[in-house]
Design a protein around this motif. Structure first.
Motif, PDB file in Angstrom:
ATOM      1  N   GLN A   8     -13.220   8.371 -19.302  1.00  0.00           N
ATOM      2  CA  GLN A   8     -14.421   8.015 -18.551  1.00  0.00           C
ATOM      3  C   GLN A   8     -15.442   7.437 -19.517  1.00  0.00           C
ATOM      4  O   GLN A   8     -15.731   8.019 -20.568  1.00  0.00           O
ATOM      5  CB  GLN A   8     -15.002   9.228 -17.834  1.00  0.00           C
ATOM      6  CG  GLN A   8     -16.138   8.839 -16.892  1.00  0.00           C
ATOM      7  CD  GLN A   8     -16.562   9.996 -16.020  1.00  0.00           C
ATOM      8  OE1 GLN A   8     -16.762  11.107 -16.513  1.00  0.00           O
ATOM      9  NE2 GLN A   8     -16.682   9.745 -14.737  1.00  0.00           N
TER      10      GLN A   8
ATOM     11  N   LYS B  11     -18.858   4.136 -19.476  1.00  0.00           N
ATOM     12  CA  LYS B  11     -19.861   3.514 -18.623  1.00  0.00           C
ATOM     13  C   LYS B  11     -19.176   2.605 -17.588  1.00  0.00           C
ATOM     14  O   LYS B  11     -18.283   1.832 -17.953  1.00  0.00           O
ATOM     15  CB  LYS B  11     -20.811   2.707 -19.506  1.00  0.00           C
ATOM     16  CG  LYS B  11     -22.000   2.127 -18.811  1.00  0.00           C
ATOM     17  CD  LYS B  11     -22.982   1.613 -19.840  1.00  0.00           C
ATOM     18  CE  LYS B  11     -22.974   0.106 -19.822  1.00  0.00           C
ATOM     19  NZ  LYS B  11     -23.897  -0.491 -20.776  1.00  0.00           N
ATOM     20  N   PRO B  12     -19.545   2.684 -16.313  1.00  0.00           N
ATOM     21  CA  PRO B  12     -18.944   1.799 -15.312  1.00  0.00           C
ATOM     22  C   PRO B  12     -19.060   0.325 -15.745  1.00  0.00           C
ATOM     23  O   PRO B  12     -20.096  -0.103 -16.251  1.00  0.00           O
ATOM     24  CB  PRO B  12     -19.773   2.060 -14.052  1.00  0.00           C
ATOM     25  CG  PRO B  12     -20.245   3.478 -14.225  1.00  0.00           C
ATOM     26  CD  PRO B  12     -20.513   3.613 -15.707  1.00  0.00           C
ATOM     27  N   GLY B  13     -17.959  -0.413 -15.594  1.00  0.00           N
ATOM     28  CA  GLY B  13     -17.936  -1.818 -15.962  1.00  0.00           C
ATOM     29  C   GLY B  13     -17.645  -2.095 -17.421  1.00  0.00           C
ATOM     30  O   GLY B  13     -17.498  -3.254 -17.822  1.00  0.00           O
TER      31      GLY B  13
ATOM     32  N   ASP C 217     -13.823   1.379 -13.708  1.00  0.00           N
ATOM     33  CA  ASP C 217     -14.180   1.276 -12.295  1.00  0.00           C
ATOM     34  C   ASP C 217     -15.618   1.753 -12.064  1.00  0.00           C
ATOM     35  O   ASP C 217     -16.330   2.087 -13.013  1.00  0.00           O
ATOM     36  CB  ASP C 217     -13.177   2.040 -11.416  1.00  0.00           C
ATOM     37  CG  ASP C 217     -13.201   3.555 -11.607  1.00  0.00           C
ATOM     38  OD1 ASP C 217     -14.174   4.106 -12.174  1.00  0.00           O
ATOM     39  OD2 ASP C 217     -12.223   4.204 -11.183  1.00  0.00           O
ATOM     40  N   LYS C 218     -16.049   1.809 -10.814  1.00  0.00           N
ATOM     41  CA  LYS C 218     -17.443   2.156 -10.497  1.00  0.00           C
ATOM     42  C   LYS C 218     -17.819   3.571 -10.926  1.00  0.00           C
ATOM     43  O   LYS C 218     -18.994   3.890 -11.074  1.00  0.00           O
ATOM     44  CB  LYS C 218     -17.710   1.963  -9.007  1.00  0.00           C
ATOM     45  CG  LYS C 218     -16.928   2.897  -8.126  1.00  0.00           C
ATOM     46  CD  LYS C 218     -17.233   2.661  -6.669  1.00  0.00           C
ATOM     47  CE  LYS C 218     -16.453   3.667  -5.832  1.00  0.00           C
ATOM     48  NZ  LYS C 218     -16.763   3.578  -4.428  1.00  0.00           N
ATOM     49  N   ASN C 219     -16.803   4.423 -11.136  1.00  0.00           N
ATOM     50  CA  ASN C 219     -17.055   5.782 -11.623  1.00  0.00           C
ATOM     51  C   ASN C 219     -16.914   5.884 -13.141  1.00  0.00           C
ATOM     52  O   ASN C 219     -17.075   6.963 -13.707  1.00  0.00           O
ATOM     53  CB  ASN C 219     -16.103   6.772 -10.949  1.00  0.00           C
ATOM     54  CG  ASN C 219     -16.298   6.817  -9.454  1.00  0.00           C
ATOM     55  OD1 ASN C 219     -17.434   6.869  -8.982  1.00  0.00           O
ATOM     56  ND2 ASN C 219     -15.220   6.768  -8.700  1.00  0.00           N
ATOM     57  N   GLY C 220     -16.551   4.774 -13.783  1.00  0.00           N
ATOM     58  CA  GLY C 220     -16.383   4.756 -15.232  1.00  0.00           C
ATOM     59  C   GLY C 220     -14.994   5.146 -15.700  1.00  0.00           C
ATOM     60  O   GLY C 220     -14.771   5.326 -16.896  1.00  0.00           O
ATOM     61  N   ASN C 221     -14.050   5.264 -14.771  1.00  0.00           N
ATOM     62  CA  ASN C 221     -12.699   5.683 -15.146  1.00  0.00           C
ATOM     63  C   ASN C 221     -11.808   4.505 -15.514  1.00  0.00           C
ATOM     64  O   ASN C 221     -11.862   3.453 -14.877  1.00  0.00           O
ATOM     65  CB  ASN C 221     -12.053   6.460 -14.006  1.00  0.00           C
ATOM     66  CG  ASN C 221     -12.735   7.783 -13.763  1.00  0.00           C
ATOM     67  OD1 ASN C 221     -13.124   8.468 -14.698  1.00  0.00           O
ATOM     68  ND2 ASN C 221     -12.888   8.144 -12.505  1.00  0.00           N
TER      69      ASN C 221
END
Length: 89
Positions: free
Chosen positions: A21, A23-25, A50-54
């Motif tokens: 995980q 930062k998102p993007g 992804d948008k959750n940072g994964n």
């Protein structure tokens, strides 16, 4: 950067995996350094979180991989960490 999940204790031909995980993007990269050199497995290409940072990767450990402990450097968003892949017979 944090490890969300990992499966890094494997035998040859098994699948290893890692989810981090960040930062998102953020763009994240991974490398697996076997005794023969860095892996060129196409599933280890850089990815965007992804948008959750994964960010997740999974790859098959080659049949001819020498048992041992191999470095797995991971980098994202200007940070890096070193994990280890443990390959057993």
């Amino acid at each position: 950067m944090a490890v969300v999940s990992s499966h890094l204790d494997v035998s040859p031909v098994q699948e290893a995996s890692l989810t981090i995980q960040v930062k998102p993007g953020a763009k994240a990269s991974i490398e697996v350094d076997y005794s023969s050199g860095p892996s060129h497995d196409s599933s280890l290409r850089p990815k965007i979180a992804d948008k959750n940072g994964n960010v997740s990767w999974s790859w098959k450990v080659p049949l001819n991989t020498t048992p041992g402990t191999w470095n797995v450097p991971v980098a994202a968003d200007g940070k890096s960490m070193m994990l280890q892949l443990h390959v057993t017979k």
